[in-house]
Each structure stands twice: as structure tokens, then as C-alpha cells.
Scaffold this motif. Sequence first.
Motif, short mmCIF file in Angstrom:
data_model
loop_
_atom_site.label_atom_id
_atom_site.label_comp_id
_atom_site.label_asym_id
_atom_site.label_seq_id
_atom_site.Cartn_x
_atom_site.Cartn_y
_atom_site.Cartn_z
N VAL A 80 0.81 -1.22 0.00
CA VAL A 80 0.00 0.00 0.00
C VAL A 80 0.84 1.27 0.00
O VAL A 80 0.49 2.25 -0.68
CB VAL A 80 -0.98 -0.01 1.19
CG1 VAL A 80 -0.25 0.06 2.53
CG2 VAL A 80 -1.99 1.12 1.07
N ALA A 81 1.96 1.30 0.72
CA ALA A 81 2.77 2.53 0.78
C ALA A 81 3.28 2.90 -0.61
O ALA A 81 3.24 4.08 -1.00
CB ALA A 81 3.93 2.34 1.75
N ARG A 82 3.76 1.92 -1.34
CA ARG A 82 4.27 2.20 -2.69
C ARG A 82 3.13 2.60 -3.63
O ARG A 82 3.28 3.52 -4.44
CB ARG A 82 4.99 0.96 -3.24
CG ARG A 82 5.49 1.12 -4.67
CD ARG A 82 6.44 0.00 -5.07
NE ARG A 82 5.81 -1.31 -4.94
CZ ARG A 82 5.02 -1.84 -5.89
NH1 ARG A 82 4.74 -1.17 -6.99
NH2 ARG A 82 4.51 -3.04 -5.71
N ILE A 83 1.99 1.94 -3.51
CA ILE A 83 0.85 2.26 -4.36
C ILE A 83 0.38 3.69 -4.12
O ILE A 83 0.10 4.44 -5.06
CB ILE A 83 -0.30 1.26 -4.13
CG1 ILE A 83 0.12 -0.14 -4.59
CG2 ILE A 83 -1.57 1.71 -4.85
CD1 ILE A 83 -0.88 -1.23 -4.24
N VAL A 84 0.29 4.07 -2.85
CA VAL A 84 -0.16 5.43 -2.53
C VAL A 84 0.82 6.46 -3.07
O VAL A 84 0.42 7.48 -3.64
CB VAL A 84 -0.33 5.58 -1.00
CG1 VAL A 84 -0.52 7.05 -0.63
CG2 VAL A 84 -1.50 4.75 -0.50
N SER A 85 2.10 6.22 -2.90
CA SER A 85 3.10 7.19 -3.36
C SER A 85 3.09 7.34 -4.88
O SER A 85 3.37 8.42 -5.40
CB SER A 85 4.49 6.78 -2.88
OG SER A 85 4.90 5.57 -3.51
N GLN A 86 2.75 6.28 -5.60
CA GLN A 86 2.79 6.32 -7.06
C GLN A 86 1.45 6.71 -7.68
O GLN A 86 1.40 7.02 -8.87
CB GLN A 86 3.21 4.95 -7.60
CG GLN A 86 4.64 4.56 -7.23
CD GLN A 86 5.01 3.16 -7.71
OE1 GLN A 86 4.17 2.41 -8.20
NE2 GLN A 86 6.28 2.81 -7.56
N SER A 87 0.38 6.70 -6.90
CA SER A 87 -0.93 7.00 -7.45
C SER A 87 -1.03 8.46 -7.89
O SER A 87 -0.51 9.36 -7.24
CB SER A 87 -2.02 6.71 -6.41
OG SER A 87 -3.29 7.07 -6.90
N ARG A 88 -1.72 8.68 -8.99
CA ARG A 88 -1.94 10.04 -9.50
C ARG A 88 -3.28 10.62 -9.04
O ARG A 88 -3.59 11.76 -9.35
CB ARG A 88 -1.88 10.02 -11.02
CG ARG A 88 -0.50 9.62 -11.56
CD ARG A 88 -0.48 9.69 -13.07
NE ARG A 88 0.84 9.33 -13.60
CZ ARG A 88 1.16 9.31 -14.90
NH1 ARG A 88 0.22 9.62 -15.79
NH2 ARG A 88 2.36 8.96 -15.29
N GLN A 89 -4.04 9.82 -8.33
CA GLN A 89 -5.33 10.28 -7.82
C GLN A 89 -5.11 11.07 -6.53
O GLN A 89 -4.22 10.77 -5.74
CB GLN A 89 -6.24 9.09 -7.53
CG GLN A 89 -6.70 8.33 -8.77
CD GLN A 89 -7.95 8.96 -9.38
OE1 GLN A 89 -8.26 10.12 -9.14
NE2 GLN A 89 -8.65 8.18 -10.19
N SER A 90 -5.96 12.07 -6.32
CA SER A 90 -5.88 12.86 -5.08
C SER A 90 -6.59 12.17 -3.93
O SER A 90 -6.35 12.49 -2.77
CB SER A 90 -6.49 14.24 -5.30
OG SER A 90 -7.86 14.14 -5.66
#
Length: 267
Positions: free
Chosen positions: A43-53
Motif C-alpha cells: 500500500v505505501a508504494r501504491i499510494v506514493s505512485q498514485s496520481r489520484q488525489s
Amino acid sequence: MSSGKTVYFHVGLGKTGSTFLQQEVFPKLDGIHYVGPQQYKKVARIVSQSRQSKILVSREFDKQLEEELRSFCEQISNVKVIVCFRRQDEWMASQYRRRVKNGWLMSFHEFIDVEQNTGYWKAEELYYQPKVELIRSITGNDPLVLVYDEFRDDPQAYLKRISDFIGIKLPQNISFKPRHRSFSDKQLIVLQTFCRKFVRSVPRGRSNKLMHWLLYRPVWAFYHIVLYAAKFIPWSLISRKELIISDELEAVKRFFEEDWEWVKKLK
């Protein structure tokens, strides 16, 4: 991490409709990046890479809530929690039935004992007010507190509270059909009686998912054969008439009555 993003963290609890949300609602939401239970370890990597606000993470917890929430918020900032509570006696009864279905041998009194506090579940683990205050202190935000009664009685209103909290629209194609029906108390009594006589031990979970599946899946399948066969056994041949003794369940309800009333006022 998650600078400029708002992370909505749905933490369960278990047996409060979490599976329905994870399978039928959350994946269909537009305008938000949904991270399901299968992706939780990343989850940490996914959140950091996500372009959604806006990002929605769902992973139900019970005993691990405090530990997991602290770990999550150490990695991710601007977290807003969504949590659903169920009246303690109903929650413990549902949790116990799930355990028995998986081969647990203990009585309900051994599962939760509010008088002596010697059960598998300790009384302090079932107070909800400290959980809400803990969420506030760790995240710095007020959580959205839901109650299972609303999900059961008015699921549309329940989902609207979630969508209003996140600030998105609900999808139109949500199915409220039951995904699976619970086993009856008669079936569970037969399985538990069988396991106490012939099994006498509970298969333990393993960190290796493949090994867990290979070792436990045949046992799980056999339990379901017993449960299915139990449907055809007349009640008259079953000596036990209660899976959970009514007085013990009522004692749990009375013990946490004040705490539950406090939760209902948060709606």
C-alpha cells in the motif's frame, strides 16, 4: 508520504459487511484509487505512485487494529478512517460461528467470558469508545463511525454516509443479493461435536500462503461435507440445543451496553 492526497482507510471490523464493500462497492467507485486487501502489503508504494488525489484502502482488522493503524500512519499521512462497529454480543456470536465453521473446539464461554475475563477475547478488546479515541489520536482526524444495524436495515443510507464522507457518487449497479448464506446452528453444533470427538486440534495458519492452502484446503473441504450432511440430521438426534448459551450472550450485551449506547450517538 501521500503529500497532497487524502487516504481513506476502511479498517473493518470483521463480520460487519466488509466483504460486501470490498467486492461489490469499492471497486466500482469512480474518482478514487481503490486499494483492496490483496494489495495491502504494497500500500505505501501504491499510494506514493498514485496520481489520484483520493485513495481508498480497505483491510479489515479486529485484534490488530491499533498495531496496523499505527504502522499505516507511520508510512502514510492525511489518513481518514472508516470503521464499522457491531453490537458486542452480536459481533462475538458472529465471530464465534465463523470460528466453529473452521473447526474451533472451544465453547462460547471460553471464547468470551466477561465476568472472569479469561476468554480468547478479552473485555478490553471489545470497548469501542477507546478505539474511536485511538483513531482520532493517531490520525488527527475524526473517523466515520458506522454501525452494522444500519447496513443490515438500510444499506442505501449506509452507503450514502460512506460516499458523503469521501465526497464521491455511488455507482448505480450495486447488487444487494446475499453472496453466501450462513450455516445453521444445528450444522455448526454437529461439526463442533464431530471435531471434538475425532479431530481434537485446530489447523494453524501459516505465513506461506501456498503451504497454508495445500494443508488447510482439504480440511476445509471435509468440514463442509460434514456441515452439508448435518442438514439432514433431525434435531431430535442432537443432544445440544444451543450453540451459544442464551444467558452467556445476554451477559455480553449487558456488560457493554453503555459503550454501545455511546457508539450509537456518533451516527
